[in-house]
Design an enzyme around this catalytic site. Sequence first.
Site, PDB file in Angstrom:
ATOM      1  N   LYS A  56       0.850  -1.220   0.130  1.00  0.00           N
ATOM      2  CA  LYS A  56      -0.151   0.059  -0.041  1.00  0.00           C
ATOM      3  C   LYS A  56       0.947   1.264   0.068  1.00  0.00           C
ATOM      4  O   LYS A  56       1.994   1.363   0.617  1.00  0.00           O
ATOM      5  CB  LYS A  56      -0.980  -0.033   1.176  1.00  0.00           C
ATOM      6  CG  LYS A  56      -1.508   1.301   1.585  1.00  0.00           C
ATOM      7  CD  LYS A  56      -2.783   1.513   0.549  1.00  0.00           C
ATOM      8  CE  LYS A  56      -3.584   2.616   0.870  1.00  0.00           C
ATOM      9  NZ  LYS A  56      -4.473   2.461   2.153  1.00  0.00           N
ATOM     10  N   LEU A  57       0.609   2.406  -0.511  1.00  0.00           N
ATOM     11  CA  LEU A  57       1.271   3.434  -0.803  1.00  0.00           C
ATOM     12  C   LEU A  57       0.283   4.723  -0.964  1.00  0.00           C
ATOM     13  O   LEU A  57      -0.833   4.507  -1.334  1.00  0.00           O
ATOM     14  CB  LEU A  57       2.050   3.514  -2.123  1.00  0.00           C
ATOM     15  CG  LEU A  57       3.116   2.479  -2.078  1.00  0.00           C
ATOM     16  CD1 LEU A  57       3.969   2.508  -3.697  1.00  0.00           C
ATOM     17  CD2 LEU A  57       4.273   2.750  -1.281  1.00  0.00           C
ATOM     18  N   SER A  58       0.732   5.762  -0.461  1.00  0.00           N
ATOM     19  CA  SER A  58       0.049   6.906  -0.847  1.00  0.00           C
ATOM     20  C   SER A  58       0.307   7.491  -2.310  1.00  0.00           C
ATOM     21  O   SER A  58       1.593   7.174  -2.942  1.00  0.00           O
ATOM     22  CB  SER A  58       0.561   8.233   0.023  1.00  0.00           C
ATOM     23  OG  SER A  58       0.589   7.975   1.409  1.00  0.00           O
ATOM     24  N   THR A 112      -0.586  11.831   0.506  1.00  0.00           N
ATOM     25  CA  THR A 112      -1.248  12.782  -0.402  1.00  0.00           C
ATOM     26  C   THR A 112      -1.669  13.965   0.391  1.00  0.00           C
ATOM     27  O   THR A 112      -1.738  15.099  -0.133  1.00  0.00           O
ATOM     28  CB  THR A 112      -2.347  11.833  -0.904  1.00  0.00           C
ATOM     29  OG1 THR A 112      -2.135  10.839  -1.715  1.00  0.00           O
ATOM     30  CG2 THR A 112      -2.930  12.672  -2.290  1.00  0.00           C
ATOM     31  N   ALA A 113      -1.895  13.844   1.740  1.00  0.00           N
ATOM     32  CA  ALA A 113      -2.639  14.802   2.544  1.00  0.00           C
ATOM     33  C   ALA A 113      -1.537  16.006   2.588  1.00  0.00           C
ATOM     34  O   ALA A 113      -1.755  17.152   2.421  1.00  0.00           O
ATOM     35  CB  ALA A 113      -2.709  14.375   3.878  1.00  0.00           C
ATOM     36  N   HIS A 151      -7.616   9.479   7.207  1.00  0.00           N
ATOM     37  CA  HIS A 151      -8.414   8.124   7.843  1.00  0.00           C
ATOM     38  C   HIS A 151      -9.519   8.432   8.829  1.00  0.00           C
ATOM     39  O   HIS A 151     -10.266   9.543   8.280  1.00  0.00           O
ATOM     40  CB  HIS A 151      -7.510   7.259   8.755  1.00  0.00           C
ATOM     41  CG  HIS A 151      -5.988   7.043   7.829  1.00  0.00           C
ATOM     42  ND1 HIS A 151      -6.052   6.737   6.258  1.00  0.00           N
ATOM     43  CD2 HIS A 151      -4.976   6.799   8.370  1.00  0.00           C
ATOM     44  CE1 HIS A 151      -4.914   6.286   6.188  1.00  0.00           C
ATOM     45  NE2 HIS A 151      -4.121   6.544   7.021  1.00  0.00           N
TER      46      HIS A 151
END
Length: 276
Positions: A56-58, A112-113, A151
């Site tokens: 999993k990745l941003s 990404t945030a 989240h």
Amino acid sequence: MPTLTLGYSPCPNDTYIFGALALGIVRVPGLAFDIRLADVQTLNEWALEGRLDVTKLSFAAWLTPEVSAPYALLEVGAALGRNCGPLVVAREPMELGTLRNKQVVTPGRLTTAHLLLRLFTGDAPIAAELPFERIMPAVAGGLYDAGVIIHESRFVYPDFGLVCLVDLGEWWERQTGLPLPLGCIAARQTLDDTTQALVTRAIRESLVYADAHPEVIWPYIAAHAQEMSAEVQAQHIALYVNDFTRELGAEGRQAIETLHQYARRLASPPGASQAV
């Protein structure tokens, strides 16, 4: 049978997607996984080191050449959609024009945030980075003027006495008309096509099983959700697991490419236009 290292976060959307694999309910002949759980910023940093086979990745991390070169984007498992973006929160309302001069904390430079905040403020300096679960207490305690939350935090920030200054997902959608790419699943480019196809099949079958039998997967989700209530877990899954998770599709890929274009503007030489 190859055993591939597989990394994802303990957040409910990820444990929902991968739960049937982790529990051994879904098995794909010719494939096995060694599962590693970590927060998304840690997974992003591991990708820079090439530590995992599937992770999993941003999207912000995957869009960097250091990550996209060794890792191929998979069509399944993404967190991408509308009304699901990071929020900028503070103890009290403030003029958004002053945000670039405030002490703002984010969940990590590769998230990404973090990228969205830089885009929103015109690449203003960011005060600090903290694990996402520490941001709300830090802002509520007066350590920072504001923070970018992700989240399940978007469901509980009022409990910390915080107010939302701006929804960066809504801002993105007004700017582009597109869904917001948050996170993805990627596999090593060195895995052959057959193995990558098996990985995609395994993730998709795990997700299909969770959709059909959520009650079987729920104890696994709850075990990793820490102090999150069952209601918040369900809200989290409903928000971040959607049609784009099942298949990126043309609109999803357009959104990813648009985010990439925006990110490249931040990397433009001094004096180049960065207007978004």
